[in-house]
Each structure stands twice: as C-alpha cells, then as structure tokens.
Design an enzyme around this catalytic site. Structure first.
Site, short mmCIF file in Angstrom:
data_model
loop_
_atom_site.label_atom_id
_atom_site.label_comp_id
_atom_site.label_asym_id
_atom_site.label_seq_id
_atom_site.Cartn_x
_atom_site.Cartn_y
_atom_site.Cartn_z
N HIS A 23 0.85 -1.19 0.00
CA HIS A 23 0.00 0.00 0.00
C HIS A 23 0.88 1.25 0.00
O HIS A 23 1.89 1.32 0.71
CB HIS A 23 -0.90 -0.01 1.24
CG HIS A 23 -1.91 1.09 1.28
ND1 HIS A 23 -2.82 1.31 0.27
CD2 HIS A 23 -2.16 2.04 2.22
CE1 HIS A 23 -3.57 2.35 0.57
NE2 HIS A 23 -3.19 2.81 1.75
N ASP A 66 -3.80 8.88 3.70
CA ASP A 66 -3.99 7.47 3.37
C ASP A 66 -5.33 7.32 2.65
O ASP A 66 -6.38 7.70 3.19
CB ASP A 66 -3.98 6.60 4.63
CG ASP A 66 -3.94 5.11 4.33
OD1 ASP A 66 -4.18 4.73 3.17
OD2 ASP A 66 -3.66 4.32 5.25
N CYS A 110 -4.02 2.95 -5.00
CA CYS A 110 -3.40 3.64 -3.87
C CYS A 110 -2.22 4.49 -4.33
O CYS A 110 -2.02 5.61 -3.84
CB CYS A 110 -2.96 2.63 -2.81
SG CYS A 110 -1.84 1.35 -3.44
#
Length: 645
Positions: free
Chosen positions: A534, A551, A604
C-alpha cells in the site's frame, strides 16, 4: 416312555425379522430320535417347559443394520421333543441371521418349563463380536447335552441377496448438495478484501471496517446447525436401539410378567437407524439383578419405545442386556443443510454490505454538500462586496468596473478548471495507446532526473495495475521541477525507500541522503511511504508547522509523523548544529471523511501522487475515484514528455 415323550413335547417360539422387505423366520424345534439313556440329565430332573410364543417385529431402515434374537435352552429336558413327523431344518444366512427352511407347525399345548434362557444373536461386527450358536456365546457358556445331541448346521440363504447385504455393511453415502456462490463484481467487495490484506501485512487498523469474509458466514453457521440437528437425531433414534435377553423365572408370577412383556413387544415396531455393539447392562451371576453402568455415549432409557423386565435366573445363568448402535452409519433422518437458515444468513450478509454502501454514499454526499456550501459562501461574499461597491461608487462608474471584475473572475474560474482537468486530445490518446501495445519490455521510453522509465514500468499505469517505485519517483521529481516556477511553494521529495530505511535502520542510515540538499530551506517536504502492499504520503509543511499523513484507505499512522519529526531534530543538529524548535508543530492523520478515498484495491499509488500534486499547487483536493482512469492516461503522457499538464 410314550407318556413321558408326550409330556416332553415342545413347540419353540417363532421370531420374525423384517429387514429390507424380506421376512426371515426361525423355528427352534429339536429333532426326534433322542436316545433314552440321554433323557436323564443331572439329578434325573424332568423339567416341564412352557411354550413361549414370542413374536417381535423389528422395522429397520435401509441404512440400518438389523439383528435377529435366537432363543434356545441350555438345559433341555426330556419333554422338549417332537414326533418324528415334525422334522425341522435350520439355515444361517450370510449376515448371521437364522431362518427356517420349512413352514412353522401349528401351536401346541403350553407347558411349564424351568431354567429356560434366551440369548441374543448379533451380527458379526468389526470389533470382534461373532455370531455363535448352539452353546458357544461371547460369555463362554458351557455346551449343553441338548446342543450336543442336536447340532445345527449353517445353510446359506438364497433369499438374502449380496446387494442387500452390501447395502447394510457399506451403505452409500449421502451426496451433499454443492452450494453455488455468486461472483462479486461490486467495487466494495474488492475494497474489503484489499483492506483485510493491508491489515494482515501492516497490522494497522483502518477506519472503515466491514465484516470479514474469509470463510462464508452462511456455510459455517449451516455446518454448526447441521451438527446440532445430527445430535438431536442420534439422541432420538438411539433410544429405540436396545435389545434384551430375558431369563426364565421359576415362579409363576415371573413367567406371567414375561408373557405380558412379550405381548407388548409383539405389537411394537422399533426403528433401528444406527447402532454399535455396546453392553449397557449386566446381570449378576447369582442374583440376576440388572446393573446399569453409565457411559458417556449412552442415551436415556425410554419405557414407551422398549419393554424390559428384570428377571432372576437359577444356577450359573446370567441375564445380559445389550444396547446396539452403529456409529459408522450416518442417519438419513436429519438434513445436513437447512435452506431456510442459509437464505436468512445470506440475506443478512448482503444487507450489511448494502448498509455499508449506503453509509459511504451518505458520507460522499455530505462531503459534496460541504464543498457546495463553501462555494455558495464564496459567492455570497462576492455578491456582498459588489453590493457595497454599488453603494459607495456612482452608478455610471460602477458598471464598467463590475463588468471587468466579473469577466476576470469567470475567466479565472475557467482557467482553474482547465488547469485541474486538461482535456486529452486525440493525438495524445493515440500516443498513449501506442505505448501500451506489446513491445520490448526493456525499451527505454523516458529518461530524466537520473531515472530511466521502460515499457515495463509504463505498463503499471495500464488498467488497474499497481504503480512501482520508478513511476512514483519520476512523478515526484517532476513535482519538484514544477515547484521552481513562480508563485508555487518550493518542494523537496524524498525517494520511496527513504522512510523504510529511516524506520528500520535509523537516522545514521539516511543522513547522507541530504548531503547536497537543505531540507529546511524549502516550504514542503514530500515523503512517499510504502507499507508493503500500500502507498501512502506524508507531507511536512514548514509554513504551517505541521506534519500530515494521507492514506486513501482511511488509515491512521501517527507513528510515521513522530518518526519524521524526530528526523527533523536530528537533521537540524547534524546539518545546522542547533536544535530544531518544535514549538507549535502539530501532527495530523487525515480521516476518510476529509480526503477522497479509493474504492478498489489498485489505485493507492495514483491517490498518493495526486495528493502530492494538489498540495504542491496549494489547491484543494477535489478529485474522486472516477477520475483515476483519466489520471493514469494523463500521467503516461506527462512521463513520456517529462512535463506536467
């Protein structure tokens, strides 16, 4: 002797067994021609026998094994014989059950008889119990004179088919119905799987939590309910699986009670679904009293389903009570799959997903409403300013100024919208498609900032592929290059391996990375953070004195912010020879409601790059998941031309 022979005539009982739609009858009648010298037994006792007519019918299921009780006497007397005309033959079938090859004779007068014992013949099982007749039993009884004189030879039974026996010994297993599952195509399912993967790799908790789906809930719950149903069925069917051996009683009251129980048994039908040989009651050798030991697998006794009588025996005879159960044969009475419960549980799972989806939609609507309110407030301020201007300035002077001001604002808004999402022309589209075509994967397509981008690297921007380090490092360097333009904050971006090295090896491992760079002379520091599977972004803003963590999965990572603050302290001591002033500095982790969130498990890296793009332009983050395909194509063109649009 003729008178004695007439008194000694006996007609044995008839035992009827119903198993697999076949009827087997056992007639225990001795043959004539008994020698006179053998008529006198111990103490010259002439025992009168009472004819006991036992007619028991046992109904067995297709998957259940059956047993046939055989009754005979240990101490035969001289009046237990028939005439020569009543010749009886006995046969033994393949499964150990006894049958008679001749029709049963008519009933005769009942006579009293002492010391008659009844034994139960059971089919041979894997535990070592075998079918034994004529005095040989599992309890090592002696061979009587009657059995020596009238041996019974086993005769194979033609009526007992091999297929029926095989169906008992090895019944076909019930085929379980396979449960079909629908393929999930909703983006939330992929997002949930990706979130679980992140938790397994990073050990971090994310704000948006949904029920885990490692193992389907409806299957596990149905399996547990099937186990409970199986236990109930075994409990019910096990109560009707017992057989008893009843010894004769010398007293007339004992014989009457036996006949009463026999009449009750003749009208009872028992369902034997599954059994295993297990002795549950033993008779005392002297007193004949029944003792019931408690086993952990024994079932409670039900008098409605099984009639039993406690009798006494004389001499060395013993009373044995057997309970027979088969643990290997599954019961077909209970279903292993309950469709109604499965439908309810499956519906509840999808209802929870729908509720989670609706919650996310409401959050996005609230965020859009908030942005809309901000825009309306800006418009209200502009209208208020224009009204004040009208009141202060004469009308003839206000008109051209107002028109010019409105035209300037409209032009500025159009320019902003065009700058944020510039259109991809047909020529650009053709160039992008040409790059994604098959070719040499090691072909260099772009080279700058001491970095080389090959066709293999560009393929990570195609469709839903994960971005690699080369693409992100190249894009961060382009952001640094753009920050040199006038009106934009100065930016320095660290390498994608910087934070991982700093966290694992400490400051000494990365202090030479900024040998030619003064990190305190810029406005913004960009720190890409890789969590194994990620991508995230940390931003150090020296103007606002804060460190913010971004995030796209809503993760909170205050630890990363503290590590970066500690790095600034050590960097200041090493490079500036003074301590870093942390007064007024704040650490933030953006929540999922504050920034756009990814709705799949692939974008991501794109979100981290676009966060950095908006922050380095001092623009609000206003893109969504729907813009990701556009941003991927746009980034391909920007990398090929080494210039941001």
């Amino acid at each position: 002797m003729d008178d004695i022979a007439d008194r000694m005539r006996m007609d044995a009982g008839e035992v009827t067994l119903v198993n697999h739609n076949s009827v087997f009858k056992t007639h225990l009648l001795p043959q004539t021609g008994f020698p006179e010298d053998q008529l006198s037994l111990s103490d010259q006792q002439i025992l009168s026998s009472r004819q006991g007519y036992l007619d028991r019918s046992f109904t067995c299921s297709t998957r259940s094994a059956a047993y046939n009780p055989s009754y005979y006497s240990d101490n035969p007397s001289s009046d237990s014989f028939l005439g020569s005309g009543d010749l009886r033959t006995f046969g033994q079938s393949a499964n150990g059950q006894w049958r008679n090859s001749t029709p049963s004779s008519s009933s005769s007068l009942q006579k009293s008889r002492n010391s008659r014992s009844l034994y139960l013949e059971t089919r041979k099982t894997s535990s070592g119990l075998s079918n034994i007749f004529a005095g040989k039993s599992n309890h090592h009884c002696h061979v009587s004179a009657y059995e020596k004189s009238f041996p019974i030879k086993p005769v194979p039974s033609p009526s007992w088919s091999g297929s029926c026996r095989r169906s008992l010994l090895s019944p076909k297993k019930t085929q379980r119905r396979h449960v079909s599952t629908a393929e999930e195509t909703v983006q939330e399912e992929e997002r949930e799987i990706y979130r679980q993967l992140l938790q397994m790799v990073t050990g971090k908790q994310f704000t948006i939590a949904k029920p885990t789906t490692h193992f389907p809930l409806h299957l596990s719950r149905c399996l547990s309910s099937s186990k409970n149903t199986l236990k109930d069925s075994l409990f019910k069917n096990g109560n009707s699986c017992a057989s008893q051996i009843i010894g004769s009683d010398t007293s007339s009251s004992g014989s009457a009670s036996i006949l009463t129980n026999q009449e009750q048994l003749s009208h009872s039908v028992y369902s034997l679904s599954s059994y295993t040989p297990d002795v549950v009651a033993f008779g005392s050798k002297d007193s004949g009293t029944l003792h019931h030991p408690h086993h952990h697998h024994s079932v409670p006794h039900q008098p409605d389903n099984l009639a039993a009588s406690n009798t006494q025996s004389e001499g060395s005879d013993s009373v044995i009570l057997l309970k027979v159960k088969d643990s290997q044969t599954p019961t077909p009475s209970s279903t292993f799959f309950q469709a109604e419960l499965w439908i309810k549980e499956l519906t509840s799972v999808y209802d929870s997903r729908a509720r989670e989806r609706l919650r996310q939609i409401e959050e996005q609507k609230a965020l859009a409403l908030q942005l809309q309110n901000q825009r309306l407030q800006e418009r209200e301020h502009s209208v208020h300013d224009s009204v004040e201007l009208h009141l202060r300035v004469p009308l003839e002077k206000e008109i051209p100024v107002t028109v010019a001001q409105e035209t300037q604002k409209k032009g500025h808004k159009l320019t902003d919208s065009e700058d944020e999402f510039p259109e991809i022309t047909e020529e650009m589209e053709k160039e992008i498609k040409n790059v994604f075509r098959n070719g040499n994967q090691d072909e260099v397509l772009s080279e700058a900032f001491r970095l080389t981008i090959t066709r293999k690297d560009i393929q990570t921007l195609n469709h839903l592929n994960w971005l690699n380090d080369e693409i992100i490092n190249f894009y961060m360097n382009m952001l640094m290059e753009r920050s040199k333009e006038k009106g934009l904050p100065s930016v320095h971006a660290f390498n994608t391996f910087f934070f991982t090295k700093l966290k694992t090896a400490g400051y000494q491992a990365v202090k030479r990375w900024t040998k030619k760079v003064d990190v305190f002379s810029v406005d913004i520091l960009l720190v890409p953070i890789h969590l194994g599977v990620h991508w995230c972004l940390a931003v150090v803003d020296f103007r606002k004195k804060n460190i913010t963590y971004y995030d796209s999965m809503g993760g909170i990572n205050n630890e990363a912010c503290r590590i970066l603050l500690q790095y600034l302290k050590q960097e200041s001591i090493d490079k500036k020879r003074k301590e870093f002033d942390t007064n007024g500095w704040q650490l933030f982790s953006k929540k999922s409601q504050e920034i756009p969130q990814q709705m799949n498990g692939s974008d991501c890296g794109m979100f981290a790059c676009k966060y950095a793009d908006c922050i380095t332009k001092d623009r609000p983050i206003n893109f969504t998941q729907q813009h990701m395909p556009y941003f991927r194509k746009r980034m391909v063109w920007e990398i090929l031309h080494r210039k941001l649009l």
